[in-house]
Design a protein around this motif. Structure first.
Motif, PDB file in Angstrom:
ATOM      1  N   VAL A   1      49.665  27.128  13.779  1.00  0.00           N
ATOM      2  CA  VAL A   1      50.409  28.391  13.878  1.00  0.00           C
ATOM      3  C   VAL A   1      50.237  29.197  12.595  1.00  0.00           C
ATOM      4  CG1 VAL A   1      52.686  29.435  14.122  1.00  0.00           C
ATOM      5  CG2 VAL A   1      52.073  27.433  15.504  1.00  0.00           C
ATOM      6  N   LEU A   2      50.310  28.527  11.440  1.00  0.00           N
ATOM      7  CA  LEU A   2      50.114  29.207  10.167  1.00  0.00           C
ATOM      8  C   LEU A   2      48.699  29.777  10.060  1.00  0.00           C
ATOM      9  CD1 LEU A   2      51.882  27.090   7.383  1.00  0.00           C
ATOM     10  CD2 LEU A   2      52.164  29.526   7.825  1.00  0.00           C
ATOM     11  N   LEU A   3      47.719  28.979  10.467  1.00  0.00           N
ATOM     12  CA  LEU A   3      46.335  29.443  10.393  1.00  0.00           C
ATOM     13  C   LEU A   3      46.118  30.636  11.310  1.00  0.00           C
ATOM     14  CD1 LEU A   3      43.497  28.989   9.247  1.00  0.00           C
ATOM     15  CD2 LEU A   3      43.051  27.446  11.159  1.00  0.00           C
ATOM     16  N   ASP A   4      46.682  30.586  12.506  1.00  0.00           N
ATOM     17  CA  ASP A   4      46.524  31.694  13.446  1.00  0.00           C
ATOM     18  C   ASP A   4      47.163  32.962  12.893  1.00  0.00           C
ATOM     19  OD1 ASP A   4      45.823  32.656  16.214  1.00  0.00           O
ATOM     20  OD2 ASP A   4      47.984  33.008  16.244  1.00  0.00           O
ATOM     21  N   ARG A   5      48.313  32.834  12.231  1.00  0.00           N
ATOM     22  CA  ARG A   5      48.971  34.009  11.664  1.00  0.00           C
ATOM     23  C   ARG A   5      48.231  34.560  10.447  1.00  0.00           C
ATOM     24  NH1 ARG A   5      55.330  31.956  11.893  1.00  0.00           N
ATOM     25  NH2 ARG A   5      55.595  32.193  14.166  1.00  0.00           N
ATOM     26  N   ALA A   6      47.420  33.726   9.824  1.00  0.00           N
ATOM     27  CA  ALA A   6      46.639  34.215   8.686  1.00  0.00           C
ATOM     28  C   ALA A   6      45.553  35.192   9.132  1.00  0.00           C
ATOM     29  CB  ALA A   6      46.006  33.048   7.930  1.00  0.00           C
TER      30      ALA A   6
END
Length: 363
Positions: free
Chosen positions: A181-186
């Motif tokens: 989720v963090l990577l996708d939001r980056a």
């Protein structure tokens, strides 16, 4: 009286002669027949539609006078026949005769592209865009040239003018341990959308602020359907190292200076990082630590807390090496605590909103 009467009789004849001369001047030459050069251009256009390249070459080379239009047809035919250097000369001749015609720098760019002379192709395309800034073909072509030169920033600048490139999918190699989720939001862009230059820069800045990817690379890959795949190649920091040996080396790399460097990255797979240092040298004691993490699981919004405690004794001499008399000494003490918050508004603008509480004592 007779002389005057003779002069009066000549006036109608003079009028007739003047009218006849005017009619001759106004009538088109050749009894309304087209000029030979116009006939050659019309014939070349017909041959172009029929793709009869060799006949176009013969026709243009036998033209009675120089013509930019015939040079265009000649260069096109020669390029289709694979005679690229001759095509270049024909297009250059046409550009000389008609410098404001954007077709010639476009075709010269095409010849350079076929010869894999990409910097030269880019120069001709910039000239074409000076003449016709909104030409979609020229913008798309220039974006492709920069893409082949691996200049993604420049490629996106010109592709974006024509609504390209369309991203089909995003993959990572290897798969990061970071929370997906963090990577996708980056990523400021998503599949099935257009990759914009501003989003490209914003994504890179967000990934940099995570501080767990010391090296990474975006590989934009063309697909057969005209869209692109984006591959995120990365090297990720996790824990205290990729293995125990790397962890031990990083921890004890400061032993010659009587210090150790405990560092932990991507704790709980949420880009929580702790970087610290402990030095027990009796003359230069120091403890320092920095804790940082995304705020609210949103990459680009980072908070950090730092601590710096030191007590150092310094001798003052008039030489950096060799024996020298002691001129004085200084005891430096520093005790500092700070907090910082950074919000990445875009790839070109970071908004610092730092609230720091710092206490420093020097004795």
């Amino acid at each position: 009286m007779d002389f005057a009467g003779s002069a009066s009789a000549q006036h109608p004849l003079i009028r007739i002669a003047v009218i006849f001369g005017l009619l001759i001047c106004c009538c088109p030459a050749g009894n309304g027949q087209p000029r030979p050069i116009d006939s050659a251009i019309a014939r070349a256009k017909e041959l172009l539609a029929q793709e009869r390249w060799q006949e176009i070459v013969r026709l243009a080379q036998s033209a009675p006078a120089p013509s930019a239009e015939l040079d265009f047809y000649l260069g096109t035919a020669l390029a289709r026949l694979g005679r690229l250097e001759e095509a270049r000369k024909a297009f250059q001749a046409g550009a000389h005769l008609r410098p404001s015609d954007e077709r010639f720098p476009l075709e010269l760019a095409g010849v350079a592209f076929k010869q894999k002379l990409y910097p030269e192709a880019a120069r001709y395309l910039h000239r074409a865009l000076e003449l016709a800034p909104d030409d979609s073909y020229a913008n798309d072509f220039l974006g492709t040239v920069y893409f082949l030169q691996e200049n993604i920033d420049a490629a996106l600048k010109y592709w974006n003018r024509v609504g390209k490139p369309q991203i089909a999918d995003i993959r990572s190699e290897p798969t990061p341990r970071l929370d997906p989720v963090l990577l996708d939001r980056a990523f400021a862009f998503s599949p099935a959308g257009t990759l914009r230059l501003a989003d490209w820069h914003t994504t890179q800045t967000r990934i940099d602020t995570l501080a767990i990817f010391p090296s990474y690379h975006f590989d934009l890959q063309a697909r057969d359907d005209g869209r692109f795949s984006l591959l995120f190649r990365n090297h990720e920091k996790n824990g205290w190292g990729r293995n125990k040996w790397e962890g031990l080396i990083l921890l004890f790399r400061g032993l010659p200076w009587q210090s150790i460097n405990p560092e932990f990255y991507n704790l709980q797979h949420r880009a929580i990082n702790l970087v610290s240092m402990w030095r027990w040298d009796a003359e230069k004691r120091r403890v320092a630590a920095v804790l940082s993490a995304p705020l609210g699981s949103k990459p680009g919004r980072e908070y950090g807390v730092s601590l710096d405690l030191r007590s150092e004794n310094w001798n003052i001499r008039d030489s950096f090496s060799g024996p020298a008399p002691l001129l004085g000494s200084l005891n430096l003490r520093r005790e500092a605590v700070a907090a910082q918050f950074v919000d990445v508004v875009s790839g070109r603008w970071n908004r610092p909103a730092a609230n720091s509480l710092i206490a420093i004592f020097v004795a």
